[in-house]
Scaffold this motif. Sequence first.
Motif: not given
Lengths: 638, 638
Positions: A546, A550-551, A605, A607, A622, A624, A626, B162, B183, B185-186, B191-192, B195, B202, B259-260
């Motif tokens: 991790q 993570d953002k 965005v 990653p 992973q 992001y 932003e 991505s 990955f 993405v938008p 584009r924003f 998350v 996404f 994610l882990e």
Amino acid sequence: MKMKTSYCASLTLLASLLTGTAFFAGCSDSGSSATQASSQNKGSAAERTYVAPGEKDEYYLFYSGGHSGQVFVAGLPSMRHLITIPVFAPSPGTGYGFDDESREMLGDFTWGDVHHPGLSKTDGMYDGRWLFVNDNANNRVARIDLRDFKTKQILGPIPNSSGNHGSSFVTENSEYLLVGTRFSVPLPMGRFAPVEDYADEFNGMVSGLKVDPESGDLSVGWQIITPPFNWDLGSTGKGPSSGWAFWTSYNTEMAHTKLEANASQRDRDYAAFVNWRAAEAAVKDGKADMLDGVPVIDPAKVPGVLYYVPIGKSPHGIDVDPSGRWIAASGKLQPTTTVFDFEKVQAAIDNKEFQAEFRGVPVLNYDVIVEGEVPVGLGPLHTQYDGKGNAYTSLYIESAVAKWKLPPWTDAEKANLEFTVLDKIGVHYNIGHLVIGGSDTRAPYGDWLVAMNKLSKGRHLSVGPSQPESSQLIDITGRKMEMVYESFTDPEPHFAQILKADMIQPIEVYPKAESNNPNAVWSLSDATYTREPGKVTAKVAAVRSQFGPDKITAEVGDTVVLHITNVEQTTDIIHGFAISGYDLNVIIDPGETKSVTFKADKVGVFPFYCTNFCSALHQEMQGYLEVKPASVTTASVD
Amino acid sequence: MKMKTSYCASLTLLASLLTGTAFFAGCSDSGSSATQASSQNKGSAAERTYVAPGEKDEYYLFYSGGHSGQVFVAGLPSMRHLITIPVFAPSPGTGYGFDDESREMLGDFTWGDVHHPGLSKTDGMYDGRWLFVNDNANNRVARIDLRDFKTKQILGPIPNSSGNHGSSFVTENSEYLLVGTRFSVPLPMGRFAPVEDYADEFNGMVSGLKVDPESGDLSVGWQIITPPFNWDLGSTGKGPSSGWAFWTSYNTEMAHTKLEANASQRDRDYAAFVNWRAAEAAVKDGKADMLDGVPVIDPAKVPGVLYYVPIGKSPHGIDVDPSGRWIAASGKLQPTTTVFDFEKVQAAIDNKEFQAEFRGVPVLNYDVIVEGEVPVGLGPLHTQYDGKGNAYTSLYIESAVAKWKLPPWTDAEKANLEFTVLDKIGVHYNIGHLVIGGSDTRAPYGDWLVAMNKLSKGRHLSVGPSQPESSQLIDITGRKMEMVYESFTDPEPHFAQILKADMIQPIEVYPKAESNNPNAVWSLSDATYTREPGKVTAKVAAVRSQFGPDKITAEVGDTVVLHITNVEQTTDIIHGFAISGYDLNVIIDPGETKSVTFKADKVGVFPFYCTNFCSALHQEMQGYLEVKPASVTTASVD
């Protein structure tokens, strides 16, 4: 003149070289016998080079990486590549040149030309502390710390210098790293003079770079200004030659055009015999003039610092034997290696036995100081020693290595120096350097010789026009040399150093207790993330599996500063931090903190992810970045 | 549900992974037996891996270089490194990224993340034309031409994508290079969206990159938009599965943080079974919408292009066997490899045997298409095939390779699939990929297996915190696998391809007759040098051992354009062109012309020289760039 006998051969050679035709002397191809069992019951060649899975090599082999700018590390006797140490060029695989600190160390350069690695010494023996390397192209040197195999310092460009080819030569107790310039330029640097005025307006330089005995930090100590000869390979003294250093030169003709012909006119080129202790004392005594911040000695005004010695034409190096008494130099255009006796050199200096003077610097009387010219073979270049009284000279033209006996010689040997040549082995092809572990120390290892060949054509599976270099492993423990193995490297090693593995105990984890980085964070809960107008700063913790946070959110145009700590304290658990679509890949070793600064220059965005495999859930490590459109409140509208 | 039996083990494993504790199953360490003679009279391990000086390896081993951005080429069975092919990162050793053309090809990027090399194919067999590699980080692919082992094209960033992790998968006749995004993405790019809106805003993408059958040139053909799953490794069909391609995904949970843990919630993740011929036809029929210039298929609107298949949790790949009928996929968090029967897949599609639908895409009924779940061991990742009916699966947690029997199985085997596991061998440590030559073709070589291990700690001489990767050579010709050798690479190979050496005949010289570069000059007398205000142009000839011209004069501020031709037509005679103090090193292979453009931005004299050893007089191959102060006549004063 003992050299007369070889003069015709030399001319033939020169003609052959200039026309580009091959000149191969007969030498046995030992390759075909490599699979045969050794006559000395040491096992087959295969068994001698084989290191079974789980076993380890006995020696490190540190190759200069040439114009790759790096150092390649292999194991010996397996010759397996282990790792590349990035020095003068970025290395995304290790993240070198991507974080702020290493990027600053590289400065404006993205490459270097690493020719000659030199290990640090204490009392004339390798001490396993540092490996120094030169950058021939951009006039720099670098120090690699063998505690962690990392480049810690790049010094340069060295002032008043162009073409740092003649280094890195380490003195007996690592007092100095000694450097000779390959090129000459108008001084001070940045002054223009036409190359037609080369002989009068251009100068070379010999530099003493001081090594801090504790930290290894390099600084420019002093310089000796020289005529515009092209200084080449050298070595440092020990025993009777303690306090001295030696370089050969080519282009004593001071030619500035068509050097391949014009720099081979004279029968002999000058070597420089430098009393570096006298240079150090002269600077201390105020006998130097400052040039670009460096005390520079004019050797015409400071006697005893520099002497010239004539060497058979176009030499490419000069090597001091383990005793420090015998000094071998070969001119590549004559088929002999000249052995000087440093005791005679000292006596000649004491007795002022000079045969000439060049620009105020004495030329020692060749006939008085020479011990003999050993007929080693065609195209002799460099000499290494096994510590058992034998010397090994690379023969470029013959593609061979000659083994010969060092003095003292018997009367019969003296009368016919051919008798001192004990063995010869073919190598493939066109050997440049060769290396025996510890050859430049008081006690060489004397078991393996690595032949570093310039051309590898046809020795490996074809890989197209861009070919690797070949190294051949030769067993020198017996009377006859035995070819054992052949391996390949990326372009282009020039020289190598061999170090016994048990001389060093590298760390594999940076201890948390030793970290004094104020930006380190050692747990996910300590990670921070702050934004002020125009700038985002995050202290990121990287831990299996991790990133925290993570953002990371920025506005377009923000400067983003990330301090990333790999909190692991386990060997080989390395984390990477890359942002998709950004040209950024930071690699953080266990316990390390690295910083990277970049501009969030596009909305979207992005990653980020761990690039260096770390665990079963590495793929999930992973987050992001932003990047929002600029907000009205932070945008300046006036 | 056959998976129920393994669910507890899966949970235990997951817990073990999350806490970072080791979970080692008992498996014999074969390393210690490596030096013992083979029971099959093939000679000792040492003899089997040994390639004597002058002999050549039987196979090429093309390693992806991971975040080094490059491809490493080794020989097999010696495992000797031969050369690095630069792809996504500059390489001063070969001059890649320093001349105008390669600099333009690299664009704004100085690194890449090369995960999976794929060899071009004709009729389902390697044809020895091209090697394709992906850049996971910056969403690109590259084509290496095996005629000269050079990178000829970098395509990307691929639109609407991505994280190009799920490539490079080559179809049976190299019609396409197929790519799945890691990955999401938008979209459109740039584009924003926060998350937190990951699941809705996404998207991921599967891309078909068209390969020109003559030139190999890549272009974006079509794309299939997908939910924001993380697409992972895949493979292409053949035989009954011809025209299809397969990817597994992890994070079917569509988690966007931690994610882990959050990407491992579901019992099964979805694989994508893609009918790429149907996709191609759909685009031709106008069923795609354009997005950033690419026809993009919405699979909910175009039935028959995409199906989902549930796979045991967190799989990292799916591999089609040489017959094209059996498809193996392993979830790393359950101890089995699932074998699907593509004939059953086809029948299930025909009979619409769907167990669910996800966003309009059918999910095939797992129980109907599965042939069996083979209990291979802990942490199964990837599977390779020997062409003799056996499969080999890498076991990350166990640090082992399992050999197991492919279907068709006997009734006894079906009743107890443990019986199909024939052998297991320990590897060191934590294997990721493994490779058998030709495993993805109709006829694998089936003699060697290379285990690509993620951690090498303690297997080699210590080189500090930044460690190499380990590859282990396993002989698979016998009933039992035998460990033969271990070698190391720079960080960090993920996968490799093995190619029989006699499949290709690379050129080693660019024929002068084929040169159509208008700036080439083939002799010193044809070399030119012109100056107009603000610009110097030289056509330089490089020939042993001279540059013509060997003096180039500019005024400070001039743009200097050099076209350098290596006029040699002899293998391995490579010239380099570097200017001391300038960040410039062009390497020109025999018969090649390269151009470099730079600003003469400082007054002085700057030696240039040949950086790549070329001859006995290589050291003399030098000249000078004179940079004069700006003259009054050319300076603009108004």
